[in-house]
Design an enzyme around this catalytic site. Structure first.
Site: not given
Ligand SMILES: NC(=O)c1ccc[n+]([C@@H]2O[C@H](COP(=O)([O-])OP(=O)(O)OC[C@H]3O[C@@H](n4cnc5c(N)ncnc54)[C@H](O)[C@@H]3O)[C@@H](O)[C@H]2O)c1
Length: 303
Positions: A164, A168
């Site tokens: 990851y 990232k």
């Molecule tokens: N939530 C946090 O605190 C946090 C922190 C750092 C980074 N992020 C980043 O923010 C983004 C959103 O994260 P989130 O927390 O909302 O996650 P989440 O799991 O709630 O949502 C992610 C969505 O991506 C979809 N997905 C997964 N693989 C896929 C693919 N191959 N094609 C299309 N869609 C796909 C999933 O079905 C899911 O609905 C991500 O890139 C994550 O790495 C989030």
């Protein structure tokens, strides 16, 4: 007129969490949205058309325009189809939000190639595939904005996330390269480093050092808070913002530093291992970065 009126925007992973809130806000601000999400599990397995369909329903119920896409961003052909869906449904494409990602946390000595491949394919190849599919259209129309989700885990560090973190941080390089290559075509590319309570953060093991504390902090950080920053970066209000990494957590916004040389030592006769230890090390040591995790750096509750 609304901020994104008449724009067409692709949001990947828009069925849940931050992507969902971003899609809903973009639609409220006047954009037509491709809601891309195959509805996979947090590790990337399975599939469910429900989350994307539900977001489309919500947008339409408020009078907005949206089309669901179940393509995986981890597939070159799927990414082309996804961008094609925006062009055929809305006749144009103005913004791409590379938000989809999965997690498969494993301590490094147990990390197997299948987990590495799955995470890097979705979290790094995905943003490349979708950005690359959009780039010729942006170039042709001399406009476009891309926003890519990176992570504090990569920018600072966390345990058990080699794949990851690699993906990232790769996204930061990808975004910077797009910003450099496409500025001449009036195309901008920026990264957002979000912190928000979501399904992904629900996978943080509470048994790990700092894990329970991170989860407690996250309770205040709603995914909708991130969407405002993404909408800003997609809009003309951000015309001067390119190649940046901006963090958001609850009501906090912060710009991340980017790597530059901090201290330099030079010797006309060159260096040996011994002289590096005796002369260079004491001079460089004050500029070393401590081996910290996100919870060490964000040691206060979200504001
Ligand atoms: N939530 C946090 O605190 C946090 C922190 C750092 C980074 N992020 C980043 O923010 C983004 C959103 O994260 P989130 O927390 O909302 O996650 P989440 O799991 O709630 O949502 C992610 C969505 O991506 C979809 N997905 C997964 N693989 C896929 C693919 N191959 N094609 C299309 N869609 C796909 C999933 O079905 C899911 O609905 C991500 O890139 C994550 O790495 C989030």
């Amino acid at each position: 007129m609304s901020l994104l009126q008449g724009r067409s925007i692709v949001v990947t992973g828009a069925g849940r969490g931050i992507g969902r809130e971003t899609a809903l806000l973009c639609a409220r601000l006047g954009a037509s949205v491709i809601v891309n999400d195959p509805g996979v599990s947090e590790t990337g397995t399975g599939g469910d058309p429900g989350p994307a369909a539900e977001v489309v329903r919500e947008i339409e119920a408020c009078g907005g325009r949206a089309v669901a896409s179940l393509d995986s961003v981890a597939d070159w052909v799927g990414a082309q189809r996804l961008v094609g869906a925006a062009l055929s449904a809305f006749g144009r494409l103005d913004g791409v939000v590379n938000n989809a990602a999965i997690l498969r946390d494993k301590i490094f000595h147990q990390l197997d190639p299948a987990d590495w491949d799955a995470v890097v394919k979705t979290d790094l190849y995905g943003p490349f595939y979708v950005s690359r599919a959009a780039a010729p259209h942006f170039r042709e129309q001399s406009s476009g904005a891309m926003v890519h989700m990176t992570s504090g885990s990569a920018l600072i560090g966390n345990l058990a996330q080699a794949h990851y973190m690699a993906a990232k941080l790769g996204v930061v390089g990808l975004s910077k390269s797009i910003a450099l290559d496409m500025a001449r075509y009036n195309v901008r590319s920026n990264c957002v480093s979000p912190t928000a309570m979501s399904r992904l953060t629900g996978t943080i093991p509470t048994s790990s050092r700092g894990g329970a504390e991170r989860l407690r902090q996250l309770e205040k950080a709603a995914p909708a808070k991130i969407a405002a920053l993404v909408a800003f970066l997609l809009s003309d209000l951000a015309r001067e913002v390119n190649g940046q990494v901006i963090g958001a957590r609850a009501n906090e916004l912060y710009v991340y530093s980017q790597t530059r040389p901090l201290r330099l030592v030079s010797r006309s006769e060159g260096w040996t291992a011994q002289s590096i230890a005796e002369v260079a090390l004491p001079a460089l040591r004050p500029a070393f970065t401590p081996l910290e995790r996100t919870s060490d750096v964000f040691s206060w509750d979200p504001l």
